[in-house]
Write a protein that holds these residues in place. Sequence first.
Motif, PDB file in Angstrom:
ATOM      1  N   TRP A   8     103.922 -44.382  83.596  1.00 51.36           N
ATOM      2  CA  TRP A   8     105.038 -43.428  83.528  1.00 51.36           C
ATOM      3  C   TRP A   8     104.570 -42.105  82.933  1.00 51.36           C
ATOM      4  CZ3 TRP A   8     108.799 -44.486  86.554  1.00 51.36           C
ATOM      5  CH2 TRP A   8     109.330 -45.764  86.677  1.00 51.36           C
ATOM      6  N   LEU A   9     103.765 -42.194  81.873  1.00 54.53           N
ATOM      7  CA  LEU A   9     103.276 -40.987  81.209  1.00 54.53           C
ATOM      8  C   LEU A   9     102.337 -40.199  82.121  1.00 54.53           C
ATOM      9  CD1 LEU A   9     103.242 -39.261  78.681  1.00 54.53           C
ATOM     10  CD2 LEU A   9     101.512 -40.799  77.727  1.00 54.53           C
ATOM     11  N   ALA A  10     101.452 -40.892  82.821  1.00 54.48           N
ATOM     12  CA  ALA A  10     100.551 -40.212  83.762  1.00 54.48           C
ATOM     13  C   ALA A  10     101.348 -39.528  84.869  1.00 54.48           C
ATOM     14  CB  ALA A  10      99.553 -41.211  84.353  1.00 54.48           C
ATOM     15  N   GLY A  11     102.377 -40.198  85.368  1.00 47.90           N
ATOM     16  CA  GLY A  11     103.235 -39.593  86.379  1.00 47.90           C
ATOM     17  C   GLY A  11     103.942 -38.355  85.857  1.00 47.90           C
ATOM     18  N   ALA A  12     104.370 -38.411  84.590  1.00 46.74           N
ATOM     19  CA  ALA A  12     105.034 -37.260  83.976  1.00 46.74           C
ATOM     20  C   ALA A  12     104.087 -36.067  83.891  1.00 46.74           C
ATOM     21  CB  ALA A  12     105.556 -37.629  82.585  1.00 46.74           C
ATOM     22  N   ALA A  47     112.073 -36.756  83.685  1.00 47.67           N
ATOM     23  CA  ALA A  47     112.590 -38.104  83.956  1.00 47.67           C
ATOM     24  C   ALA A  47     111.509 -39.166  83.737  1.00 47.67           C
ATOM     25  CB  ALA A  47     113.126 -38.171  85.383  1.00 47.67           C
ATOM     26  N   LEU A  48     110.295 -38.885  84.184  1.00 48.08           N
ATOM     27  CA  LEU A  48     109.197 -39.843  83.998  1.00 48.08           C
ATOM     28  C   LEU A  48     108.817 -39.971  82.525  1.00 48.08           C
ATOM     29  CD1 LEU A  48     107.105 -38.824  87.113  1.00 48.08           C
ATOM     30  CD2 LEU A  48     108.230 -41.041  86.745  1.00 48.08           C
ATOM     31  N   MET A  49     108.877 -38.865  81.795  1.00 49.08           N
ATOM     32  CA  MET A  49     108.602 -38.925  80.360  1.00 49.08           C
ATOM     33  C   MET A  49     109.665 -39.769  79.661  1.00 49.08           C
ATOM     34  SD  MET A  49     106.660 -38.206  77.924  1.00 49.08           S
ATOM     35  CE  MET A  49     106.688 -38.083  76.152  1.00 49.08           C
ATOM     36  N   ALA A  50     110.907 -39.652  80.084  1.00 50.75           N
ATOM     37  CA  ALA A  50     111.972 -40.478  79.517  1.00 50.75           C
ATOM     38  C   ALA A  50     111.679 -41.957  79.754  1.00 50.75           C
ATOM     39  CB  ALA A  50     113.324 -40.091  80.116  1.00 50.75           C
ATOM     40  N   ARG A  51     111.209 -42.278  80.951  1.00 56.08           N
ATOM     41  CA  ARG A  51     110.854 -43.679  81.263  1.00 56.08           C
ATOM     42  C   ARG A  51     109.686 -44.152  80.400  1.00 56.08           C
ATOM     43  NH1 ARG A  51     113.879 -46.996  82.458  1.00 56.08           N
ATOM     44  NH2 ARG A  51     112.188 -48.257  83.222  1.00 56.08           N
ATOM     45  N   ALA A  52     108.719 -43.270  80.174  1.00 58.33           N
ATOM     46  CA  ALA A  52     107.587 -43.637  79.311  1.00 58.33           C
ATOM     47  C   ALA A  52     108.073 -43.946  77.895  1.00 58.33           C
ATOM     48  CB  ALA A  52     106.556 -42.505  79.291  1.00 58.33           C
ATOM     49  N   LEU A  53     108.999 -43.138  77.384  1.00 56.67           N
ATOM     50  CA  LEU A  53     109.525 -43.371  76.040  1.00 56.67           C
ATOM     51  C   LEU A  53     110.279 -44.695  75.971  1.00 56.67           C
ATOM     52  CD1 LEU A  53     110.744 -39.749  75.205  1.00 56.67           C
ATOM     53  CD2 LEU A  53     108.740 -40.927  74.254  1.00 56.67           C
ATOM     54  N   VAL A  54     111.078 -44.987  77.000  1.00 60.70           N
ATOM     55  CA  VAL A  54     111.806 -46.254  77.046  1.00 60.70           C
ATOM     56  C   VAL A  54     110.840 -47.435  77.144  1.00 60.70           C
ATOM     57  CG1 VAL A  54     113.367 -47.639  78.490  1.00 60.70           C
ATOM     58  CG2 VAL A  54     113.923 -45.268  77.978  1.00 60.70           C
ATOM     59  N   SER A  55     109.699 -47.203  77.775  1.00 55.44           N
ATOM     60  CA  SER A  55     108.707 -48.274  77.961  1.00 55.44           C
ATOM     61  C   SER A  55     107.849 -48.509  76.727  1.00 55.44           C
ATOM     62  CB  SER A  55     107.799 -47.945  79.146  1.00 55.44           C
ATOM     63  OG  SER A  55     108.540 -47.895  80.337  1.00 55.44           O
ATOM     64  N   GLY A  56     108.084 -47.745  75.674  1.00 54.16           N
ATOM     65  CA  GLY A  56     107.385 -48.026  74.432  1.00 54.16           C
ATOM     66  C   GLY A  56     106.437 -46.959  73.931  1.00 54.16           C
ATOM     67  N   VAL A  57     106.293 -45.867  74.635  1.00 56.48           N
ATOM     68  CA  VAL A  57     105.443 -44.783  74.147  1.00 56.48           C
ATOM     69  C   VAL A  57     106.167 -44.107  72.994  1.00 56.48           C
ATOM     70  CG1 VAL A  57     104.387 -42.564  74.732  1.00 56.48           C
ATOM     71  CG2 VAL A  57     104.404 -44.403  76.409  1.00 56.48           C
ATOM     72  N   VAL A  61     103.046 -39.586  70.093  1.00 53.14           N
ATOM     73  CA  VAL A  61     101.895 -39.774  70.979  1.00 53.14           C
ATOM     74  C   VAL A  61     102.221 -39.300  72.386  1.00 53.14           C
ATOM     75  CG1 VAL A  61     100.397 -41.508  72.046  1.00 53.14           C
ATOM     76  CG2 VAL A  61     100.918 -41.640  69.606  1.00 53.14           C
ATOM     77  N   GLY A  62     103.362 -39.699  72.901  1.00 50.67           N
ATOM     78  CA  GLY A  62     103.740 -39.339  74.262  1.00 50.67           C
ATOM     79  C   GLY A  62     103.854 -37.844  74.464  1.00 50.67           C
ATOM     80  N   TYR A  63     104.518 -37.173  73.540  1.00 47.99           N
ATOM     81  CA  TYR A  63     104.692 -35.726  73.681  1.00 47.99           C
ATOM     82  C   TYR A  63     103.358 -35.009  73.559  1.00 47.99           C
ATOM     83  CZ  TYR A  63     106.704 -31.084  73.314  1.00 47.99           C
ATOM     84  OH  TYR A  63     107.022 -29.772  73.538  1.00 47.99           O
ATOM     85  N   GLY A  64     102.516 -35.452  72.652  1.00 42.17           N
ATOM     86  CA  GLY A  64     101.189 -34.841  72.508  1.00 42.17           C
ATOM     87  C   GLY A  64     100.356 -34.969  73.767  1.00 42.17           C
ATOM     88  N   ILE A  65     100.369 -36.138  74.353  1.00 37.99           N
ATOM     89  CA  ILE A  65      99.602 -36.366  75.582  1.00 37.99           C
ATOM     90  C   ILE A  65     100.232 -35.602  76.741  1.00 37.99           C
ATOM     91  CG2 ILE A  65      98.949 -38.115  77.290  1.00 37.99           C
ATOM     92  CD1 ILE A  65      98.641 -40.058  74.902  1.00 37.99           C
TER      93      ILE A  65
END
Length: 108
Positions: A8-12, A47-57, A61-65
């Motif tokens: 999800w994060l890579a897609g974002a 939207a993909l970043m939101a999914r990454a956060l829901v998936s446990g990121v 870390v997620g925002y930095g990446i």
Amino acid sequence: MSGAAAAWLAGAVLAQVVGIGSLRASAGFRRPVFAVLTLLGIGASVALMARALVSGVSLAVGYGIWTGSGIALATLGGAAVFGDRLGRRELLGVALVVLGVVVVHAGG
């Protein structure tokens, strides 16, 4: 980070780069196809970043990446696609951003 969260994060990140590249190609939103692609790319990225956060990121870390990778890839894409000139300072900056993304990912 789980495989699904990483995907999800890579897609974002990729959607963000497409959106930002399209923004440049839209010539100030005067080219409608690229203007629409800009909005779709950036919307998909969020939207993909939101999914990454829901998936446990984690947000830190997620925002930095997400932002760091987007900055580095958009900068390099601007040079490759649009002929933006990158001097030594700009390349050093991109290298530091990439290093920061690696450090944040390793810590997460």
